[in-house]
Design a protein around this motif. Structure first.
Motif: not given
Length: 306
Positions: A91-92, A98-101, A242-245, A254-258
């Protein structure tokens, strides 16, 4: 049409089941998480206590059963590394992804479709050739190579953009461009090819003979019939994005899910890695279903084919 969507939904559920099973057992085959997380020289009793605490001493089938039942109840486990809820950790990180995508998706579609139209309408002059040449380079260049080149040029040499982080919108500019490049190139190519297929059709000549402006002929008549392959490639590229993220976020930190999935892989953090892979797979499956629904919305003839 309903039968088609039912089969696609069941097939998607089967895919997710396979992903859950595969990722669970594959993570266990990658090594013992405690060997990577605990400091060297720790005594055997303490290590055994940690293994028991996280239930890693139980048989694999029992661990799998507990994990699957937890998924259905919304409990995806506790991070072995951070010792807190996996859902809270994701969640963090989710807003950054989402912003990057979103930036990359908007950039790809807003630029890709007009450039594809321009390439089709100017196919016999240098402008069309230049657009396709740039699209080819964007598609052929690996993401990590483009990322490194942009960091060297715009961060280390020109000092225009930050090379990593997530503090400001500027931190997402280079990652968005890198993430969007392959999708942008594919949209340009498919929009051009699809539009060329319909530009010579009889109904377009009829529309022109009625005195309609050329822009209206292109936008109202040609683009609608050329939209299905374009929507297809957008759907496929969204799934690929989504996979390339994972790679792009790892390069730009960028401290995202990827970025989180890469870190969890290196640390053998089973619960975090499992949930990340399942989440990415679910997004890909949902995108595929949405594309199928868009087919019918764009062209009712797809219902008959389906």
């Amino acid at each position: 049409m309903l039968d088609f969507l039912t089969r696609r939904t069941l097939g998607s559920l089967a895919t997710l089941i396979v992903v859950v099973v595969a990722v669970f057992f594959a993570t266990r085959l990658s090594g013992n998480a405690m060997d990577y997380m605990l400091p060297p020289g720790i005594d055997t009793e303490t290590k055994a206590a940690m293994v028991r605490h996280f239930g890693l001493d139980q048989p694999l089938w029992l661990q799998f059963w507990r994990y699957v039942t937890g998924l259905f109840s919304g409990d995806v486990g506790i991070s072995l590394f951070e010792r807190r809820s996996v859902v809270a950790i994701y969640a963090e990180r989710l807003p950054n992804t989402v912003m990057l995508f979103s930036y990359a998706l908007v950039l790809s579609v807003v630029l890709g479709v007009p450039l594809g139209i321009a390439a089709a309408l100017n196919r016999r002059n240098p402008l069309g050739s230049a657009i396709m040449a740039v699209a080819f380079v964007g598609y052929a260049t690996p993401n990590f190579v483009l990322a490194i080149v942009m960091i060297l040029i715009f961060s280390f040499n020109l000092h225009w953009l930050p090379s990593s982080g997530d503090a400001t919108p500027l931190h997402f500019l280079m990652p968005s461009i890198v993430l969007a490049a392959p999708m942008l190139a594919e949209i340009v190519r498919f929009t051009r090819n699809a539009l060329l297929d319909v530009l010579s059709q009889d109904y377009l000549r009829t529309a022109r003979a009625k005195g309609l402006p050329e822009w209206l002929v292109i936008v109202k008549h040609a683009l609608r019939n050329a939209a299905i392959p374009v929507v297809t490639i957008i759907g496929l590229q969204v799934a690929g994005m989504v996979a390339r993220c994972v790679l792009v976020e790892a390069v730009f930190a960028t401290k995202g899910i990827g970025d989180l999935v890469v870190f969890a892989t290196m640390q053998r953090d089973y619960p975090v890695l499992q949930f990340g892979v399942i989440l990415i797979a679910a997004l890909v499956v949902v995108v595929s279903l949405v594309v199928d629904l868009l087919y019918a919305a764009i062209d009712p003839r797809v219902k008959v084919t389906a």
